[in-house]
Write a protein that holds these residues in place. Sequence first.
Motif, PDB file in Angstrom:
ATOM      1  N   TYR A 117      -7.024  51.211 -31.855  1.00  0.00           N
ATOM      2  CA  TYR A 117      -8.226  49.824 -31.635  1.00  0.00           C
ATOM      3  C   TYR A 117      -9.234  50.560 -31.530  1.00  0.00           C
ATOM      4  CZ  TYR A 117      -4.684  46.746 -33.295  1.00  0.00           C
ATOM      5  OH  TYR A 117      -3.459  46.504 -33.683  1.00  0.00           O
ATOM      6  N   THR A 118     -10.220  50.314 -31.457  1.00  0.00           N
ATOM      7  CA  THR A 118     -11.163  49.766 -31.466  1.00  0.00           C
ATOM      8  C   THR A 118     -12.436  48.575 -31.786  1.00  0.00           C
ATOM      9  OG1 THR A 118     -13.003  51.030 -33.121  1.00  0.00           O
ATOM     10  CG2 THR A 118     -11.020  52.365 -31.753  1.00  0.00           C
ATOM     11  N   ARG A 119     -13.486  48.776 -31.686  1.00  0.00           N
ATOM     12  CA  ARG A 119     -14.852  47.667 -31.780  1.00  0.00           C
ATOM     13  C   ARG A 119     -15.027  47.970 -33.058  1.00  0.00           C
ATOM     14  NH1 ARG A 119     -15.511  43.414 -28.556  1.00  0.00           N
ATOM     15  NH2 ARG A 119     -15.739  44.014 -26.103  1.00  0.00           N
ATOM     16  N   VAL A 120     -15.046  47.057 -34.223  1.00  0.00           N
ATOM     17  CA  VAL A 120     -15.181  47.805 -35.653  1.00  0.00           C
ATOM     18  C   VAL A 120     -17.246  48.853 -35.680  1.00  0.00           C
ATOM     19  CG1 VAL A 120     -17.246  46.326 -37.329  1.00  0.00           C
ATOM     20  CG2 VAL A 120     -14.936  45.008 -36.691  1.00  0.00           C
ATOM     21  N   LYS A 121     -17.279  48.586 -34.514  1.00  0.00           N
ATOM     22  CA  LYS A 121     -19.090  49.377 -34.663  1.00  0.00           C
ATOM     23  C   LYS A 121     -18.391  50.889 -34.847  1.00  0.00           C
ATOM     24  CE  LYS A 121     -19.893  47.555 -30.473  1.00  0.00           C
ATOM     25  NZ  LYS A 121     -21.952  47.104 -28.860  1.00  0.00           N
ATOM     26  N   THR A 122     -17.235  50.878 -33.555  1.00  0.00           N
ATOM     27  CA  THR A 122     -16.778  52.168 -32.938  1.00  0.00           C
ATOM     28  C   THR A 122     -16.067  52.971 -34.672  1.00  0.00           C
ATOM     29  OG1 THR A 122     -16.825  50.801 -30.643  1.00  0.00           O
ATOM     30  CG2 THR A 122     -16.067  53.438 -31.282  1.00  0.00           C
ATOM     31  N   ALA A 123     -15.460  51.830 -34.361  1.00  0.00           N
ATOM     32  CA  ALA A 123     -14.672  52.505 -36.032  1.00  0.00           C
ATOM     33  C   ALA A 123     -15.754  52.675 -37.246  1.00  0.00           C
ATOM     34  CB  ALA A 123     -13.950  51.188 -36.759  1.00  0.00           C
ATOM     35  N   VAL A 169     -11.696  47.148 -11.514  1.00  0.00           N
ATOM     36  CA  VAL A 169     -12.416  45.732 -11.532  1.00  0.00           C
ATOM     37  C   VAL A 169     -13.896  46.793 -12.215  1.00  0.00           C
ATOM     38  CG1 VAL A 169     -13.614  44.751  -9.410  1.00  0.00           C
ATOM     39  CG2 VAL A 169     -11.764  45.612  -9.155  1.00  0.00           C
ATOM     40  N   LYS A 170     -14.372  47.206 -12.214  1.00  0.00           N
ATOM     41  CA  LYS A 170     -15.196  48.101 -12.732  1.00  0.00           C
ATOM     42  C   LYS A 170     -15.128  47.988 -14.530  1.00  0.00           C
ATOM     43  CE  LYS A 170     -19.570  50.954 -12.886  1.00  0.00           C
ATOM     44  NZ  LYS A 170     -20.225  52.771 -12.482  1.00  0.00           N
ATOM     45  N   GLY A 171     -14.022  48.707 -14.849  1.00  0.00           N
ATOM     46  CA  GLY A 171     -13.668  49.020 -16.295  1.00  0.00           C
ATOM     47  C   GLY A 171     -14.417  49.983 -17.018  1.00  0.00           C
ATOM     48  N   SER A 172     -13.969  50.681 -17.418  1.00  0.00           N
ATOM     49  CA  SER A 172     -13.973  51.440 -17.920  1.00  0.00           C
ATOM     50  C   SER A 172     -14.548  51.513 -19.966  1.00  0.00           C
ATOM     51  CB  SER A 172     -12.962  52.993 -18.028  1.00  0.00           C
ATOM     52  OG  SER A 172     -12.024  52.621 -19.059  1.00  0.00           O
ATOM     53  N   ILE A 173     -14.974  52.475 -20.336  1.00  0.00           N
ATOM     54  CA  ILE A 173     -15.995  52.070 -21.995  1.00  0.00           C
ATOM     55  C   ILE A 173     -14.534  51.966 -22.700  1.00  0.00           C
ATOM     56  CG2 ILE A 173     -17.396  52.735 -23.629  1.00  0.00           C
ATOM     57  CD1 ILE A 173     -19.097  54.637 -21.286  1.00  0.00           C
ATOM     58  N   HIS A 174     -12.755  52.294 -21.786  1.00  0.00           N
ATOM     59  CA  HIS A 174     -12.359  52.520 -22.704  1.00  0.00           C
ATOM     60  C   HIS A 174     -11.676  51.011 -22.838  1.00  0.00           C
ATOM     61  CE1 HIS A 174     -11.041  56.569 -24.016  1.00  0.00           C
ATOM     62  NE2 HIS A 174     -10.796  56.515 -22.685  1.00  0.00           N
ATOM     63  N   ASN A 175     -12.596  50.713 -21.743  1.00  0.00           N
ATOM     64  CA  ASN A 175     -11.572  48.615 -21.324  1.00  0.00           C
ATOM     65  C   ASN A 175     -12.220  47.821 -22.728  1.00  0.00           C
ATOM     66  OD1 ASN A 175     -11.200  49.272 -18.655  1.00  0.00           O
ATOM     67  ND2 ASN A 175     -10.034  49.955 -19.940  1.00  0.00           N
ATOM     68  N   LYS A 176     -13.708  48.671 -22.794  1.00  0.00           N
ATOM     69  CA  LYS A 176     -14.549  48.337 -24.000  1.00  0.00           C
ATOM     70  C   LYS A 176     -14.480  48.286 -25.038  1.00  0.00           C
ATOM     71  CE  LYS A 176     -17.586  47.573 -19.909  1.00  0.00           C
ATOM     72  NZ  LYS A 176     -18.992  48.207 -19.231  1.00  0.00           N
ATOM     73  N   GLY A 177     -13.589  49.436 -26.130  1.00  0.00           N
ATOM     74  CA  GLY A 177     -13.570  49.420 -26.911  1.00  0.00           C
ATOM     75  C   GLY A 177     -14.536  50.539 -27.818  1.00  0.00           C
ATOM     76  N   GLY A 178     -15.517  51.087 -26.701  1.00  0.00           N
ATOM     77  CA  GLY A 178     -16.110  52.193 -27.115  1.00  0.00           C
ATOM     78  C   GLY A 178     -16.335  53.398 -26.963  1.00  0.00           C
ATOM     79  N   ALA A 179     -15.069  53.916 -26.217  1.00  0.00           N
ATOM     80  CA  ALA A 179     -14.729  55.184 -25.938  1.00  0.00           C
ATOM     81  C   ALA A 179     -13.809  55.920 -26.404  1.00  0.00           C
ATOM     82  CB  ALA A 179     -14.839  55.364 -24.330  1.00  0.00           C
ATOM     83  N   ASN A 243     -18.408  58.092 -26.360  1.00  0.00           N
ATOM     84  CA  ASN A 243     -18.731  57.170 -26.077  1.00  0.00           C
ATOM     85  C   ASN A 243     -19.995  57.355 -26.767  1.00  0.00           C
ATOM     86  OD1 ASN A 243     -17.270  56.248 -22.758  1.00  0.00           O
ATOM     87  ND2 ASN A 243     -19.056  57.668 -22.854  1.00  0.00           N
ATOM     88  N   LEU A 244     -19.657  55.027 -27.025  1.00  0.00           N
ATOM     89  CA  LEU A 244     -20.768  54.847 -28.079  1.00  0.00           C
ATOM     90  C   LEU A 244     -21.785  54.321 -28.315  1.00  0.00           C
ATOM     91  CD1 LEU A 244     -21.054  54.456 -31.155  1.00  0.00           C
ATOM     92  CD2 LEU A 244     -20.232  52.214 -31.371  1.00  0.00           C
ATOM     93  N   ASN A 245     -22.893  54.947 -28.487  1.00  0.00           N
ATOM     94  CA  ASN A 245     -24.248  53.991 -27.506  1.00  0.00           C
ATOM     95  C   ASN A 245     -24.225  52.597 -27.680  1.00  0.00           C
ATOM     96  OD1 ASN A 245     -24.885  56.611 -27.796  1.00  0.00           O
ATOM     97  ND2 ASN A 245     -26.353  56.570 -29.308  1.00  0.00           N
ATOM     98  N   GLY A 246     -24.771  52.233 -25.885  1.00  0.00           N
ATOM     99  CA  GLY A 246     -24.428  51.236 -26.561  1.00  0.00           C
ATOM    100  C   GLY A 246     -23.629  50.428 -25.664  1.00  0.00           C
ATOM    101  N   ALA A 247     -22.603  50.612 -25.866  1.00  0.00           N
ATOM    102  CA  ALA A 247     -21.016  50.109 -26.010  1.00  0.00           C
ATOM    103  C   ALA A 247     -20.991  49.923 -24.360  1.00  0.00           C
ATOM    104  CB  ALA A 247     -19.270  51.228 -26.028  1.00  0.00           C
ATOM    105  N   ASP A 250     -20.788  46.029 -23.588  1.00  0.00           N
ATOM    106  CA  ASP A 250     -19.696  45.177 -24.050  1.00  0.00           C
ATOM    107  C   ASP A 250     -18.816  45.191 -22.562  1.00  0.00           C
ATOM    108  OD1 ASP A 250     -20.529  45.372 -26.841  1.00  0.00           O
ATOM    109  OD2 ASP A 250     -19.235  46.956 -27.202  1.00  0.00           O
ATOM    110  N   PRO A 251     -18.740  43.655 -22.554  1.00  0.00           N
ATOM    111  CA  PRO A 251     -17.908  43.338 -21.572  1.00  0.00           C
ATOM    112  C   PRO A 251     -16.290  43.991 -22.084  1.00  0.00           C
ATOM    113  CG  PRO A 251     -17.431  41.679 -23.881  1.00  0.00           C
ATOM    114  CD  PRO A 251     -18.516  42.892 -23.966  1.00  0.00           C
ATOM    115  N   ILE A 252     -15.827  43.573 -20.696  1.00  0.00           N
ATOM    116  CA  ILE A 252     -13.587  44.714 -20.890  1.00  0.00           C
ATOM    117  C   ILE A 252     -13.376  43.491 -21.393  1.00  0.00           C
ATOM    118  CG2 ILE A 252     -12.003  44.522 -19.424  1.00  0.00           C
ATOM    119  CD1 ILE A 252     -14.592  45.857 -17.145  1.00  0.00           C
ATOM    120  N   ALA A 253     -11.986  44.090 -22.095  1.00  0.00           N
ATOM    121  CA  ALA A 253     -11.267  43.111 -23.132  1.00  0.00           C
ATOM    122  C   ALA A 253     -10.280  43.539 -22.339  1.00  0.00           C
ATOM    123  CB  ALA A 253     -11.194  43.389 -24.515  1.00  0.00           C
TER     124      ALA A 253
END
Length: 260
Positions: A117-123, A169-179, A243-247, A250-253
């Motif tokens: 799964y990814t965010r639409v902009k990443t896809a 706690v901080k999360g990764s960009i994977h958790n944000k759907g952008g990596a 990582n997608l630029n700007g990701a 995005d909030p952690i999911a």
Amino acid sequence: MAEKMSWLTNLITDFKKYSCLKIVVVFIMVFNFSCKENTKILEDKHLPLEAIIKSDSLPTETNIEIETKKEVAPLASLMDTTFIRLADYSDGFAYDLRYATDNNFLKEKVYDCAECYTRVKTAKALITANEEFKKVGMKIKFYDCYRPNSVQYKMWEIVPNPQYVANPVKGSIHNKGGAVDITLVTLDGEELDMGTDFDYFGKRAYHDNLDLPQEILDNRKLLKETMEKYGFWSTRTEWWHYNLNGATNDPIANFNWSCD
């Protein structure tokens, strides 16, 4: 006149005499009919179910086909921050989602099943980049995509070292759907030599390590330059991570996909 009265009296007497008999006869006939019907019902109860259905002459339909189609909204109709299953929008990728197995540096399976799964902009960026790779006979193969934050916590429990696992706690960009963690394979599925396996933590995996055979350097260059062209940036120490630029904004999911 007297004779007629005598005949009528005899008739009434005869009727009274035999009326009870008629009633008894009718009762016997009704009882006998009812017993036959009950006997048939009891016999039917001992018949096989198929025979009962057949005897009832119920309308049946044979060769029933059940078809379930999963409908997805067009990618262009979705908000950029929406999460989507990548395989629903392109069949041009390959997958080896390692965290759904124990073939990873954790040595444990942390996903219930393998999905990307990814965010639409990443896809959108991935699909466009993949079209470019196809022009030279290659395509993207995924090792990891979106990662629920609950899985990040699970990974941190196994390896609580920020050098290898982002603090949940901080999360990764994977958790944000952008990596994504990726490599390249030929259109027939043969992996290009990138010098190390996925999740190899050492200098040999660094982008700035040029002390490698030219074939490996060329393969990494193709991956890196194409991904950067379509809006991704790399991690210096991991040739597979983009990582997608700007990701980062995005909030952690923490949603988990269905394994049905």
